[in-house]
Design an enzyme around this catalytic site. Structure first.
Site, PDB file in Angstrom:
ATOM      1  CB  ALA A 247      -8.165  -4.958  -4.702  1.00 28.36           C
TER       2      ALA A 247
ATOM      3  CB  SER B 231      -1.551  -5.390  -3.921  1.00 26.18           C
ATOM      4  OG  SER B 231      -0.845  -6.468  -4.679  1.00 26.18           O
ATOM      5  N   GLY B 232      -0.148  -4.292  -6.743  1.00 21.42           N
ATOM      6  CA  GLY B 232       1.386  -3.831  -7.254  1.00 21.42           C
ATOM      7  C   GLY B 232       2.047  -5.173  -7.429  1.00 21.42           C
ATOM      8  N   GLY B 233       1.456  -6.287  -6.863  1.00 23.92           N
ATOM      9  CA  GLY B 233       2.226  -7.368  -7.130  1.00 23.92           C
ATOM     10  C   GLY B 233       1.506  -8.391  -8.327  1.00 23.92           C
TER      11      GLY B 233
ATOM     12  CB  SER C 260      -3.412  -7.795  -7.376  1.00 21.97           C
ATOM     13  OG  SER C 260      -2.395  -7.315  -7.409  1.00 21.97           O
TER      14      SER C 260
ATOM     15  CG  LEU D 278      -7.065  -0.505  -1.340  1.00 21.74           C
ATOM     16  CD1 LEU D 278      -7.686  -1.616  -0.304  1.00 21.74           C
ATOM     17  CD2 LEU D 278      -8.096   0.336  -1.765  1.00 21.74           C
TER      18      LEU D 278
ATOM     19  CB  CYS E  93      -5.561  -5.837   6.212  1.00 26.66           C
ATOM     20  SG  CYS E  93      -5.397  -4.843   4.755  1.00 26.66           S
TER      21      CYS E  93
ATOM     22  N   GLY F 147      -6.395 -10.933  -5.730  1.00 30.30           N
ATOM     23  CA  GLY F 147      -5.529 -12.194  -6.363  1.00 30.30           C
ATOM     24  C   GLY F 147      -5.286 -13.139  -5.317  1.00 30.30           C
TER      25      GLY F 147
ATOM     26  CB  CYS G 215       2.464  -3.684   4.959  1.00 34.92           C
ATOM     27  SG  CYS G 215       0.983  -3.101   5.549  1.00 34.92           S
TER      28      CYS G 215
END
Length: 365
Positions: free
Chosen positions: A6, A8-10, A13, A32, A101, A125, A198
């Site tokens: 997964a 997240s763009g960070g 992860s 996601l 979540c 992450g 978010c």
């Protein structure tokens, strides 16, 4: 193993996915999409599921040489996280949307689909440690106390833990993760951490809730029931709050007052002295175990009531169908709707949603 990472763009992860690849696993990255209307999620570094984040995740996957997909979970996210958030506030409780979540999206909906597609585990992450114990897999705190995220993972069940992979749990610090990302050529190495809720674009939780719950004026009362002020919507208040009360009647001792309780049925906010925030008991009927269940109906444990709160030694017991916890030292400012996570040392025992609290200070005080 076949691993679904997964992403997240960070940075966390991305490095977790990189470590899974380096460990020799067959890794596929997935981001996601949690909203079909991009403008409803934060932009830049303040969210974790924007278009910008999806692009960062894709670049990281490309750098790692792994397949990458974006999955639309927006409907499930709306039903299980956003609608739950609104319902909890409408009921006078204070929910944790990140907890929900993790429970409903990342380790339920995502994991279910991963298993259906033949993956062995979902990799994230998160900073937490998994240990294979004599009774199955156990969830433990991360080695970096400052980054430990075992609290928000306390909702995971034994079955979910069996298909989970946390490569960052033993990393001593976030600085080392960033340095590793830079060494691997990942462009997110210095990307700021995400924070806040978010799905509230401008950070105005009070205004966002007012649009969905409705703002109805009501009374602010003290513990005796005497009216000391008014409010424009009980949903805007939470236990422990001091600012923004605008009380018309000062306390007899001249000391500031804090929100002690929110009563949605009567649309009333109860205030009182700071010492009345001390909580001698919490209880809830919605509980889960992170692995094996306790062997006894009464047991000693440490309890954490917020993500970054200090754990408090306590006695837990089942009373009338509810898991009831009595801390050795009173908790400070507990609100119904919060999550209490129970620990045995570093191991997470389980968690429950707090339905009821008992003040350590009598009403007559």
């Amino acid at each position: 193993m076949r691993i679904l990472a997964a992403m997240s763009g960070g940075v966390d992860s991305a490095v977790a996915a990189a470590r899974a690849v380096e460990a020799g696993h067959d890794v596929v990255g997935v981001h996601l999409a949690l909203s079909r209307a991009g403008g409803t999620l934060r932009t830049g570094s303040r969210g974790c599921c924007t278009i910008e984040d999806a692009m960062d995740a894709r670049r990281a996957a490309d750098r790692l040489g792994i397949p990458f997909y974006v999955w639309d979970f927006s409907e499930r996210f709306r039903d299980d996280v956003i609608d739950d958030f609104v319902a909890e506030y409408r009921a006078g409780r204070t929910p944790n949307p990140c907890m929900r979540c993790n429970e409903k999206i990342k380790f339920a909906a995502l994991l279910e689909r991963a298993i259906e597609l033949g993956f062995d585990a979902v990799c994230t992450g998160h900073y937490a440690t998994l240990v294979d114990g004599p009774d199955g897999r156990e969830l433990h705190r991360a080695s970096d106390e400052a980054k430990d995220q075992s609290y928000v993972l306390g909702v995971l069940t034994a079955e979910q833990l069996a298909h989970t992979y946390f490569p960052l749990g033993s990393t001593p610090s976030k600085a080392l993760v960033r340095a590793e990302a830079a060494a691997r050529g990942l462009t997110v190495a210095q990307k700021p951490d995400s924070h806040d809720i978010c799905f509230i674009p401008d950070g105005d939780t009070r205004g966002w809730l007012a649009d969905r719950v409705g703002a109805q004026a009501g009374a602010i009362v003290d513990r005796s029931g005497a009216v000391v002020g008014s409010h424009e919507g009980a949903h805007a208040y939470t236990v422990g709050q001091r600012r923004g009360l605008k009380l018309g009647v000062p306390a007899s001792d001249g000391k500031p007052r804090f929100v002690l309780e929110v009563r949605p049925v009567s649309n009333t906010v109860v205030v009182g002295p700071k010492e009345a925030l001390a909580t001698a008991e919490i209880a809830g009927e919605r509980y889960t175990w992170a692995g094996r269940a306790p062997a006894s109906d009464a047991f000693d444990c440490d309890v954490q009531i917020r993500a970054h709160a200090e754990p408090v030694p306590a006695r837990a017991a089942f009373v009338g169908g509810a898991l009831t916890v009595t801390p050795a030292v009173p908790f400070d400012g507990v609100a119904p709707g919060q999550t209490a996570v129970l620990y045995d040392g570093t191991r997470v025992i389980g968690q429950f949603t707090i339905d009821r609290t008992v003040s350590a200070v009598p009403v007559t005080a």
